[in-house]
Design a protein around this motif. Structure first.
Motif, PDB file in Angstrom:
ATOM      1  N   ARG A 153       0.795  -1.416   0.068  1.00 56.37           N
ATOM      2  CA  ARG A 153       0.126  -0.074   0.052  1.00 56.37           C
ATOM      3  C   ARG A 153       0.888   1.180   0.051  1.00 56.37           C
ATOM      4  N   ARG A 154       1.900   1.200   0.764  1.00 59.93           N
ATOM      5  CA  ARG A 154       2.757   2.431   0.823  1.00 59.93           C
ATOM      6  C   ARG A 154       3.576   2.587  -0.502  1.00 59.93           C
ATOM      7  N   ASN A 155       3.879   1.504  -1.084  1.00 59.10           N
ATOM      8  CA  ASN A 155       4.915   1.685  -2.430  1.00 59.10           C
ATOM      9  C   ASN A 155       4.042   1.666  -3.610  1.00 59.10           C
ATOM     10  N   ARG A 156       2.813   1.153  -3.695  1.00 58.99           N
ATOM     11  CA  ARG A 156       1.878   1.080  -4.932  1.00 58.99           C
ATOM     12  C   ARG A 156       2.709   0.545  -5.850  1.00 58.99           C
ATOM     13  N   PRO A 157       3.448  -0.710  -5.950  1.00 57.97           N
ATOM     14  CA  PRO A 157       4.214  -1.304  -6.759  1.00 57.97           C
ATOM     15  C   PRO A 157       3.295  -1.776  -8.288  1.00 57.97           C
ATOM     16  N   PRO A 178      -8.693  -5.348  -1.420  1.00 56.35           N
ATOM     17  CA  PRO A 178      -8.941  -5.121  -2.968  1.00 56.35           C
ATOM     18  C   PRO A 178      -8.550  -3.792  -3.427  1.00 56.35           C
ATOM     19  N   ASP A 179      -8.243  -2.813  -2.299  1.00 49.60           N
ATOM     20  CA  ASP A 179      -7.805  -1.637  -2.796  1.00 49.60           C
ATOM     21  C   ASP A 179      -6.447  -1.627  -3.518  1.00 49.60           C
ATOM     22  N   LEU A 180      -5.541  -3.178  -3.197  1.00 47.45           N
ATOM     23  CA  LEU A 180      -4.123  -3.240  -3.584  1.00 47.45           C
ATOM     24  C   LEU A 180      -4.081  -3.626  -5.074  1.00 47.45           C
TER      25      LEU A 180
END
Length: 277
Positions: A153-157, A178-180
């Motif tokens: 979540r922090r990196n949004r890879p 599911p937000d990831l």
């Protein structure tokens, strides 16, 4: 270069200990190694010039506990949950056969006598950590998934590379959050399909014998060594929908499961190239 997050596999508690019980220190040490290994695979072995490929390693090994016994007795001395994993896993290996009966500790000894040394050594990490993670109501499972979710979540890879047990943690994490969103999931040496050990206990549970690609993952690539005794079965398309590509590789019959061999084998190169511009 796009953001790439790695999720480690079994036997990595020592990084936490060596970093003075620091999660961030363990993650940095592992990232540096993954970068070296991946550089070899991407360049065909050219000297490493400290290129940064992995943005961050999602570290969770400290939540599963440490295997402190490195003696030949280690597997025999495992707790009941770990021995149950050991027996269920070992019965799937061609070398030990089927139809075993008897008391759990006697069966464990019987199996150990028939396993090669490298398999028995592998078991002392694999079985306790899988048991700790997969146990019903496991606090370690919840916390491990939360740790991986936080890093993603922090990196949004755009890419997540998950090795060994890390592929199980990542699979469940992506389904539970599911937000990831991930463009490419690469699983290496994954035990996701291992019957009677992991597959039936996955969350969410398989439906009619099938698991599926997490809903916010656009592409899934699975890579397994032909001799990897953690990747049973090596191909995940037999039990998961949405696996876009699979590759069976030949790493090293003695060193069949390490992140070093998987990342350095070159099989990831065509999949990662679009993200390394």
């Amino acid at each position: 270069m796009d953001t790439i997050v790695g999720v480690h596999g079994i036997g990595k508690y020592r990084y936490y200990r060596d970093a003075g019980n620091s999660v961030s220190g363990a993650a940095v040490a592992m990232r540096d190694k993954w970068d070296r290994y991946l550089h070899k695979g991407l360049t065909g072995g050219k000297p490493h010039a400290k290129e940064r490929y992995i943005t961050e390693i999602a570290y969770y090994a400290h939540l599963l506990g440490e295997s402190k016994d490195d003696s030949p007795r280690a597997v025999r001395n495992m707790n009941v949950g770990a021995q149950e994993v050991f027996v269920a896993w070992a019965k799937q290996l061609d070398s030990v056969g089927e139809g075993l009966t008897g008391a759990l500790h006697r069966m464990t000894g019987w199996l150990l006598d028939r396993l090669q040394g490298n398999a028995a050594d592998f078991a002392r990490f694999f079985c306790p950590e899988v048991a700790a993670y997969m146990a019903a109501g496991s606090e370690a499972r919840e916390k491990s998934r939360a740790a991986v979710a936080e890093v993603i979540r922090r990196n949004r890879p755009r890419v997540v590379i998950a090795h060994s047990l890390g592929s199980v943690v990542t699979y469940e994490t992506l389904w539970a959050n599911p937000d990831l969103e991930v463009d490419l999931l690469i699983t290496l040496g994954s035990p996701l399909g291992m019957r009677n050990v992991i597959f039936e206990r996955l969350m969410p549970a398989p439906v009619n014998g099938w698991g599926g690609r997490p809903s916010k993952v656009r592409r899934w690539v699975n890579i397994a060594d032909k001799d990897d005794i953690a990747a049973i079965p090596p191909g995940l398309r037999t039990c998961f929908t949405g696996v876009d590509q699979e590759a069976l590789v030949n790493l090293d019959w003695l060193d069949f499961h390490t992140a070093e061999k998987y990342l350095g084998c070159g099989a990831l190169t065509p999949h990662l190239k679009p993200y390394l511009g």
